[in-house]
Scaffold this active site. Structure first.
Site, mmCIF file in Angstrom:
data_model
loop_
_atom_site.group_PDB
_atom_site.id
_atom_site.type_symbol
_atom_site.label_atom_id
_atom_site.label_comp_id
_atom_site.label_asym_id
_atom_site.label_seq_id
_atom_site.Cartn_x
_atom_site.Cartn_y
_atom_site.Cartn_z
ATOM 1 N N ASP A 1 -1.283 4.596 1.150
ATOM 2 C CA ASP A 1 -1.727 4.115 1.453
ATOM 3 C C ASP A 1 -2.874 5.095 2.030
ATOM 4 O O ASP A 1 -2.563 6.146 3.532
ATOM 5 C CB ASP A 1 -1.016 3.702 2.999
ATOM 6 C CG ASP A 1 -1.529 3.118 4.225
ATOM 7 O OD1 ASP A 1 -2.431 2.910 4.095
ATOM 8 O OD2 ASP A 1 -0.500 3.381 4.467
ATOM 9 N N CYS B 1 -6.982 0.600 5.203
ATOM 10 C CA CYS B 1 -6.636 -0.647 6.017
ATOM 11 C C CYS B 1 -9.261 -0.513 6.768
ATOM 12 O O CYS B 1 -9.336 -0.287 7.828
ATOM 13 C CB CYS B 1 -6.030 -0.667 7.083
ATOM 14 S SG CYS B 1 -6.575 1.646 8.159
#
Length: 401
Positions: free
Chosen positions: A301, A354
């Protein structure tokens, strides 16, 4: 909107001062401290203060245009006034704005036009150029979505409850919520509430986690009994989801470069009843090397621009620049190169961000695969803010040799 008292106005002023003029002060922490320091404010007051605070941050560039100048420490009240006039919010004792001329602002508001797209969407000029270059004609649609308020979404902790049971428990505490189609563990609140005060939260029945973020745990396709490495675990939002998906069976090794984030992860894991997580601080390269060819699944991530989550972090668009994005892209590629060696042959990893920029997402994967023929792409998916939740990208890659 209700009339607003002077003490709330001062609170908003001080919070904006801290956010705009003190480096590394993030809006979510600033507002959290403000609300903690003013325990006597009622729930409605707190909600109004938060809403106005975030909206002023969100629309700063447009408000500066109405003001006729940039924000300085001495004219935050003028910034608030521009917002008040634009959004037709009314303050109690409007004469508190004595000394600030409203005529110029009102003249610009009456025109109802702004000279540039950057001002219209309230983003830095460089960001408008970057978004147009990378997303093409769709960039304005995505920016419109990013200027909306983020919904509050919870992830029901399947180690202890289900989404339907959680909805019932929250209802007992006067919180109305509902399930989201195609998101098995997601529960969305009908209106914003401080869920951290609920018994359900204290009992570890849920975490606050956006619906798009919840997709990543499923995308990694973890199985009970596997060894899974979460290479950039942070405070563990996705780590905890993986533990639940694995039914506490197998091992999750959560890595991060910040000890305080791993300490928070441990605290959250205890509350959630997640027992298969081991935290390891990345103090040097040896920590990564010891894991080479050991993992069935790997989650990267990656650090990113965060442009997909501006709904909930609107201040970040004022804190980053093109130089930051260029630097973070090099870091992403380095992390992919170094951490991918953690996978066993036949193991699968998910690279996620993101961000909504292709240069941080699929372009990074294309470059990695060109330089690493022993890996192959299985699938990827992008979730755009205009779909309703945060913007995310995820790609699954398999180590074939």
């Amino acid at each position: 909107m209700e009339l607003i008292h002077r003490n709330l106005l001062i609170g908003i002023h001080d919070a904006l001062q801290e956010t705009f003029f003190e480096k590394n002060k993030y809006a979510d922490k600033v507002i959290e401290r403000l609300l903690k320091a003013n325990k006597k404010w009622g729930s409605q007051d707190r909600a109004v203060v938060s809403e106005i605070f975030y909206n002023i941050i969100r629309w700063k560039k447009r408000l500066e245009y109405y003001m006729g100048e940039g924000v300085k420490p001495s004219n935050i009240y003028k910034l608030i006034l521009a917002y008040v006039l634009w959004s037709q919010t009314r303050f109690k004792k409007f004469d508190e704005f004595d000394g600030i001329k409203t005529a110029d602002i009102i003249t610009k508001l009456k025109k109802n036009t702004v000279p540039t797209k950057a001002i219209e969407h309230s983003i830095p000029d460089w960001l408008a150029e970057t978004l147009e270059k990378e997303l093409g004609a769709d960039w304005e649609k995505e920016m419109q979505a990013l200027n909306e308020q983020a919904p509050t979404v919870l992830r029901a902790n399947s180690l202890k409850t289900s989404a339907k049971e959680l909805i019932s428990d929250l209802s007992d505490e006067n919180i109305v919520s509902y399930t989201i189609k195609n998101y098995p563990d997601a529960v969305q609140l009908e209106e914003k509430k401080n869920v951290f005060l609920t018994t359900s939260f204290k009992d570890g029945l849920f975490e606050v986690q956006d619906a798009s973020s919840q997709k990543i745990g499923y995308f990694l396709d973890v199985k009970e009994g596997q060894r899974v490495v979460d290479a950039c675990a942070g405070a563990g939002g996705k780590t905890l989801h993986l533990a639940a998906l694995m039914g506490n069976k197998g091992q999750i090794i959560a890595l991060d470069i910040f000890d305080w984030k791993l300490a928070e992860l441990k605290r959250r894991a205890k509350r959630a009843g997640a027992h298969n997580i081991e935290t390891r601080l990345i103090s040097d390269n040896k920590v990564i090397k010891r894991l080479y060819e050991k993992a069935d699944r790997l989650l990267i991530d990656a650090p990113c621009s965060g442009l997909g989550v501006l709904k909930r972090n609107p201040d970040s668009k004022w804190k980053i620049d093109q130089e930051f994005i260029d630097r973070i892209k090099k870091e992403q590629q380095q992390i992919l190169q170094d951490y991918s060696k953690i996978l066993k042959k036949g193991g699968k990893m998910v690279y996620a961000t993101c961000s909504i920029l292709p240069s941080e997402n699929n372009k990074q994967i294309e470059e990695f695969l060109q330089n690493n023929p022993n890996f192959k792409m299985i699938k990827d998916e992008k979730v755009m803010p205009s779909e309703g939740y945060d913007g995310f990208y995820m790609a699954m890659i398999e180590r074939v040799s």
